[in-house]
Design a protein around this motif. Structure first.
Motif, short mmCIF file in Angstrom:
data_model
loop_
_atom_site.label_atom_id
_atom_site.label_comp_id
_atom_site.label_asym_id
_atom_site.label_seq_id
_atom_site.Cartn_x
_atom_site.Cartn_y
_atom_site.Cartn_z
N PHE A 13 0.81 -1.22 0.00
CA PHE A 13 0.00 0.00 0.00
C PHE A 13 0.85 1.27 0.00
O PHE A 13 0.36 2.35 -0.33
N SER A 14 2.08 1.17 0.40
CA SER A 14 2.94 2.35 0.48
C SER A 14 3.51 2.79 -0.87
O SER A 14 4.18 3.82 -0.95
N THR A 15 3.23 2.05 -1.94
CA THR A 15 3.83 2.34 -3.24
C THR A 15 3.56 3.76 -3.74
O THR A 15 4.49 4.45 -4.18
N PRO A 16 2.32 4.29 -3.70
CA PRO A 16 2.10 5.67 -4.16
C PRO A 16 2.90 6.70 -3.35
O PRO A 16 3.31 7.72 -3.90
N LEU A 17 3.13 6.42 -2.09
CA LEU A 17 3.92 7.34 -1.26
C LEU A 17 5.36 7.38 -1.77
O LEU A 17 5.96 8.46 -1.86
N PHE A 225 0.79 5.83 -9.75
CA PHE A 225 0.53 4.41 -9.46
C PHE A 225 -0.53 3.86 -10.42
O PHE A 225 -0.37 2.76 -10.97
N LYS A 226 -1.61 4.61 -10.62
CA LYS A 226 -2.70 4.15 -11.48
C LYS A 226 -2.30 4.12 -12.95
O LYS A 226 -2.74 3.24 -13.70
N GLN A 227 -1.46 5.07 -13.35
CA GLN A 227 -1.07 5.18 -14.76
C GLN A 227 0.07 4.25 -15.15
O GLN A 227 0.29 4.01 -16.34
N HIS A 228 0.80 3.74 -14.16
CA HIS A 228 1.97 2.91 -14.45
C HIS A 228 1.92 1.61 -13.62
O HIS A 228 2.76 1.38 -12.74
N PRO A 229 0.95 0.75 -13.89
CA PRO A 229 0.81 -0.48 -13.09
C PRO A 229 2.02 -1.40 -13.19
O PRO A 229 2.37 -2.07 -12.20
N GLU A 230 2.67 -1.44 -14.35
CA GLU A 230 3.84 -2.32 -14.47
C GLU A 230 4.97 -1.84 -13.56
O GLU A 230 5.66 -2.65 -12.92
N GLU A 231 5.15 -0.53 -13.48
CA GLU A 231 6.18 0.01 -12.59
C GLU A 231 5.82 -0.26 -11.14
O GLU A 231 6.70 -0.54 -10.31
N ALA A 232 4.53 -0.16 -10.81
CA ALA A 232 4.10 -0.43 -9.44
C ALA A 232 4.41 -1.88 -9.05
O ALA A 232 4.91 -2.15 -7.95
N VAL A 233 4.11 -2.80 -9.95
CA VAL A 233 4.40 -4.21 -9.67
C VAL A 233 5.90 -4.42 -9.51
O VAL A 233 6.35 -5.14 -8.59
N GLU A 234 6.70 -3.80 -10.36
CA GLU A 234 8.15 -3.92 -10.26
C GLU A 234 8.67 -3.38 -8.93
O GLU A 234 9.54 -3.98 -8.28
N ASP A 246 1.23 -12.26 -6.92
CA ASP A 246 0.51 -11.67 -5.80
C ASP A 246 0.35 -10.17 -5.98
O ASP A 246 -0.71 -9.60 -5.70
N ALA A 247 1.41 -9.51 -6.45
CA ALA A 247 1.35 -8.06 -6.65
C ALA A 247 0.31 -7.71 -7.71
O ALA A 247 -0.48 -6.77 -7.55
N GLU A 248 0.29 -8.46 -8.79
CA GLU A 248 -0.67 -8.20 -9.86
C GLU A 248 -2.10 -8.47 -9.39
O GLU A 248 -3.03 -7.71 -9.73
#
Length: 298
Positions: A13-17, A225-234, A246-248
């Motif tokens: 959950f901390s990814t957007p931060l 975060f919403k615009q770059h889901p692949e980067e968020a998963v990475e 799990d991340a996906e």
């Protein structure tokens, strides 16, 4: 004021931060707090040796329970709710020791011992929400549905339920926990979602002037975060203990608001009502209006 110190739980959950700091100029000290929301509330009140926090991002139930208990005790906590960080509920896994063949379902937990990270934490509060959902709470009785054992962080909780006599079960976020029942360290016997949006932003009153800029930066991190889901998963798989699958899967379930500023009074009042019914809050615990310290400008 000096640079903000922001406490957060180091989970997916901390990814957007992290994106807000990396790309959008969030000039703050980000401090991971793996022991959970109970520690965050204590540090917002400067009630630990670890030093104070200006802002904390944690579980809705932990902050509302802490603020309600402060009101009932006639204590000024020095902080309030400032923003809604995650709009979707949180799914909690209910787990027991890998060798506990006597504990096969949630019904088997009544009267047992629940391990929690800290009194007042999300794991503590949700154990009572679980008890209420199972009909284990008797308003006419002073006896709890189970014994509570404050243990510490996630690793300590996993160890505790595999230590005979130390505890019987604990509850933690579903995706964070799944790896450990899949590898056989613990055993999952059920789940329960929060009956409210899962994560909020809380801030000390002294940090109020810095909140508009902070919220704008977090909003930009959420948008990234919403615009770059692949980067968020990475980011999640490279910095935390989550598999790509799990991340996906988690990305498909979580909903961040477009604008994190402010907290809806109806959501807080609903949470207060449920926490009172579950026995977490008692007496005059105040209302949403008394707990929300930062309202969105019209």
């Amino acid at each position: 004021m000096s640079k903000l110190k922001i406490g957060f739980i180091p989970e997916h959950f901390s990814t957007p931060l992290a994106f807000a700091q990396k790309y959008y100029g969030l000039d703050a000290d980000l401090e991971p707090v793996p022991t959970g929301t109970g520690t965050l509330t204590a540090r917002l009140k400067n009630a630990t040796d670890e030093g104070p926090l200006d802002v904390a991002i944690g579980l809705t139930e932990g902050f509302i329970a802490d603020l309600g208990k402060a009101k009932a005790a006639g204590v000024e906590p020095g902080y309030g709710l400032a923003g809604n960080y995650v709009a979707s509920p949180l799914l909690w896994s209910i787990v027991v020791g890998a060798g506990r063949d006597d504990l096969r379902s949630v019904e088997d937990l009544k009267g047992g011992k629940v391990a929690v990270s800290r009194i007042g934490s999300g794991s503590y509060v949700m154990s009572y929400v679980l008890a209420d959902s199972q009909g284990w709470l008797d308003a006419s009785s002073e006896k709890d549905a189970f014994e509570v054992a404050p243990i510490g962080d996630f690793a300590a909780l996993r160890k505790a339920i595999n230590d005979p006599g130390k505890s019987d079960f604990f509850m933690w976020e579903w995706f964070t926990t799944r790896k450990y029942w899949e590898n056989g360290e613990v055993k999952n016997i059920g789940s329960i979602p929060t009956p409210w949006p899962s994560w909020v932003i809380a801030a000390r009153h002294s940090a109020r002037d810095a909140l508009p800029d902070l919220m704008e930066k977090i909003n930009r991190g959420v948008a990234h975060f919403k615009q770059h889901p692949e980067e968020a998963v990475e980011y999640i798989t490279s910095t935390m203990h989550y598999s790509k699958a799990d991340a996906e899967e988690w990305m498909e379930t979580v909903r961040f608001p477009d604008d994190v500023r402010g907290v809806e009074e109806g959501m807080v009042d609903n949470a207060i009502s449920i926490l009172k019914k579950a026995g977490v809050l008692k007496g005059d615990v105040g209302t949403a209006e008394s707990m929300i310290s930062f309202k969105r400008s019209s």
